[in-house]
Scaffold this motif. Structure first.
Motif, PDB file in Angstrom:
ATOM      1  N   VAL A   1       0.863  -1.181   0.000  1.00  0.00           N
ATOM      2  CA  VAL A   1       0.000   0.000   0.000  1.00  0.00           C
ATOM      3  C   VAL A   1       0.900   1.231   0.000  1.00  0.00           C
ATOM      4  O   VAL A   1       1.759   1.383   0.863  1.00  0.00           O
ATOM      5  CB  VAL A   1      -0.925   0.043   1.235  1.00  0.00           C
ATOM      6  CG1 VAL A   1      -1.742   1.328   1.264  1.00  0.00           C
ATOM      7  CG2 VAL A   1      -1.838  -1.180   1.273  1.00  0.00           C
ATOM      8  N   ALA A   2       0.715   2.074  -0.977  1.00  0.00           N
ATOM      9  CA  ALA A   2       1.435   3.346  -1.070  1.00  0.00           C
ATOM     10  C   ALA A   2       0.407   4.404  -1.442  1.00  0.00           C
ATOM     11  O   ALA A   2      -0.067   4.441  -2.578  1.00  0.00           O
ATOM     12  CB  ALA A   2       2.553   3.281  -2.100  1.00  0.00           C
ATOM     13  N   THR A   3       0.015   5.221  -0.474  1.00  0.00           N
ATOM     14  CA  THR A   3      -1.031   6.211  -0.671  1.00  0.00           C
ATOM     15  C   THR A   3      -0.433   7.605  -0.539  1.00  0.00           C
ATOM     16  O   THR A   3       0.326   7.869   0.391  1.00  0.00           O
ATOM     17  CB  THR A   3      -2.141   6.028   0.375  1.00  0.00           C
ATOM     18  OG1 THR A   3      -2.571   4.672   0.365  1.00  0.00           O
ATOM     19  CG2 THR A   3      -3.319   6.925   0.080  1.00  0.00           C
ATOM     20  N   PHE A   4      -0.817   8.480  -1.449  1.00  0.00           N
ATOM     21  CA  PHE A   4      -0.289   9.845  -1.459  1.00  0.00           C
ATOM     22  C   PHE A   4      -1.432  10.846  -1.494  1.00  0.00           C
ATOM     23  O   PHE A   4      -2.461  10.589  -2.116  1.00  0.00           O
ATOM     24  CB  PHE A   4       0.571  10.079  -2.708  1.00  0.00           C
ATOM     25  CG  PHE A   4       1.702   9.115  -2.838  1.00  0.00           C
ATOM     26  CD1 PHE A   4       2.938   9.425  -2.306  1.00  0.00           C
ATOM     27  CD2 PHE A   4       1.537   7.902  -3.468  1.00  0.00           C
ATOM     28  CE1 PHE A   4       3.995   8.528  -2.408  1.00  0.00           C
ATOM     29  CE2 PHE A   4       2.574   6.994  -3.578  1.00  0.00           C
ATOM     30  CZ  PHE A   4       3.814   7.323  -3.044  1.00  0.00           C
ATOM     31  N   ILE A   5      -1.225  11.959  -0.849  1.00  0.00           N
ATOM     32  CA  ILE A   5      -2.116  13.101  -1.000  1.00  0.00           C
ATOM     33  C   ILE A   5      -1.278  14.174  -1.666  1.00  0.00           C
ATOM     34  O   ILE A   5      -0.305  14.667  -1.098  1.00  0.00           O
ATOM     35  CB  ILE A   5      -2.684  13.583   0.350  1.00  0.00           C
ATOM     36  CG1 ILE A   5      -3.509  12.455   0.999  1.00  0.00           C
ATOM     37  CG2 ILE A   5      -3.530  14.837   0.146  1.00  0.00           C
ATOM     38  CD1 ILE A   5      -4.023  12.768   2.387  1.00  0.00           C
ATOM     39  N   GLU A   6      -1.623  14.489  -2.890  1.00  0.00           N
ATOM     40  CA  GLU A   6      -0.849  15.422  -3.716  1.00  0.00           C
ATOM     41  C   GLU A   6      -1.280  16.864  -3.459  1.00  0.00           C
ATOM     42  O   GLU A   6      -2.394  17.098  -3.027  1.00  0.00           O
ATOM     43  CB  GLU A   6      -1.045  15.080  -5.195  1.00  0.00           C
ATOM     44  CG  GLU A   6      -0.538  13.714  -5.584  1.00  0.00           C
ATOM     45  CD  GLU A   6       0.971  13.592  -5.606  1.00  0.00           C
ATOM     46  OE1 GLU A   6       1.664  14.617  -5.581  1.00  0.00           O
ATOM     47  OE2 GLU A   6       1.457  12.464  -5.633  1.00  0.00           O
ATOM     48  N   PRO A   7      -0.499  17.811  -3.755  1.00  0.00           N
ATOM     49  CA  PRO A   7       0.890  17.704  -4.196  1.00  0.00           C
ATOM     50  C   PRO A   7       1.813  17.693  -2.988  1.00  0.00           C
ATOM     51  O   PRO A   7       1.926  18.690  -2.276  1.00  0.00           O
ATOM     52  CB  PRO A   7       1.111  18.945  -5.058  1.00  0.00           C
ATOM     53  CG  PRO A   7       0.187  19.970  -4.460  1.00  0.00           C
ATOM     54  CD  PRO A   7      -0.991  19.197  -3.866  1.00  0.00           C
ATOM     55  N   ALA A   8       2.423  16.589  -2.727  1.00  0.00           N
ATOM     56  CA  ALA A   8       3.423  16.403  -1.660  1.00  0.00           C
ATOM     57  C   ALA A   8       2.917  16.819  -0.284  1.00  0.00           C
ATOM     58  O   ALA A   8       3.659  17.361   0.518  1.00  0.00           O
ATOM     59  CB  ALA A   8       4.706  17.151  -2.003  1.00  0.00           C
ATOM     60  N   LYS A   9       1.634  16.533  -0.017  1.00  0.00           N
ATOM     61  CA  LYS A   9       1.085  16.869   1.297  1.00  0.00           C
ATOM     62  C   LYS A   9       1.318  15.751   2.304  1.00  0.00           C
ATOM     63  O   LYS A   9       1.687  16.018   3.446  1.00  0.00           O
ATOM     64  CB  LYS A   9      -0.408  17.168   1.189  1.00  0.00           C
ATOM     65  CG  LYS A   9      -0.709  18.443   0.437  1.00  0.00           C
ATOM     66  CD  LYS A   9      -2.191  18.681   0.330  1.00  0.00           C
ATOM     67  CE  LYS A   9      -2.455  19.943  -0.477  1.00  0.00           C
ATOM     68  NZ  LYS A   9      -3.888  20.142  -0.713  1.00  0.00           N
ATOM     69  N   ALA A  10       1.084  14.488   1.884  1.00  0.00           N
ATOM     70  CA  ALA A  10       1.186  13.377   2.830  1.00  0.00           C
ATOM     71  C   ALA A  10       1.346  12.058   2.077  1.00  0.00           C
ATOM     72  O   ALA A  10       0.955  11.948   0.914  1.00  0.00           O
ATOM     73  CB  ALA A  10      -0.065  13.328   3.698  1.00  0.00           C
TER      74      ALA A  10
END
Length: 123
Positions: free
Chosen positions: A7-16
């Motif tokens: 699992v690799a989850t991102f909140i863009e842009p570079a938030k979390a």
């Protein structure tokens, strides 16, 4: 590391971001190995990062809510992680407690320079 995480989850842009590994993933972290020796099936949260300017906006809760959903879809009812005791991380302690995690063990590493609490969330 991102490519090998289940699992690799991102909140863009570079938030979390959040990275988690299944018990069978090829990962050699000492804390992951601790859980691997004790639990047959789990998702191990290795990393949660929220950029400093985006803290206190609920991004950690959003990442964990998504993780709980993904865990269910992957057939996991256990999510594990560790939280620093030395140096202390009271914010992480409060966060994980509010999410329903409980302590299942402790470890001291680096010749006593670091201590962690091992946590488990179980559905």
């Amino acid at each position: 590391m991102i490519g090998s995480a289940s699992v690799a989850t991102f909140i863009e842009p570079a938030k979390a971001l959040l990275l988690a590994f299944e018990q069978t993933d090829n990962y050699d972290g000492i804390h992951f190995k601790w859980f691997q020796s004790r639990y047959d099936r789990f998702l191990y949260v290795d990393r949660v990062v929220v950029s400093e300017e985006h803290r206190s906006h609920g991004y950690g809760r959003m990442l964990y809510a998504d993780l709980f959903t993904r865990a269910e879809k992957l057939g996991h009812n256990c999510i594990v992680c560790e939280v620093n005791m030395q140096p202390s991380n009271p914010g992480s302690d409060r966060f994980h407690s509010a999410q329903g995690f409980r302590e299942v063990g402790r470890a001291t590493i680096d010749s006593g320079a670091k201590a962690v609490r091992y946590l488990l969330w179980h559905r």
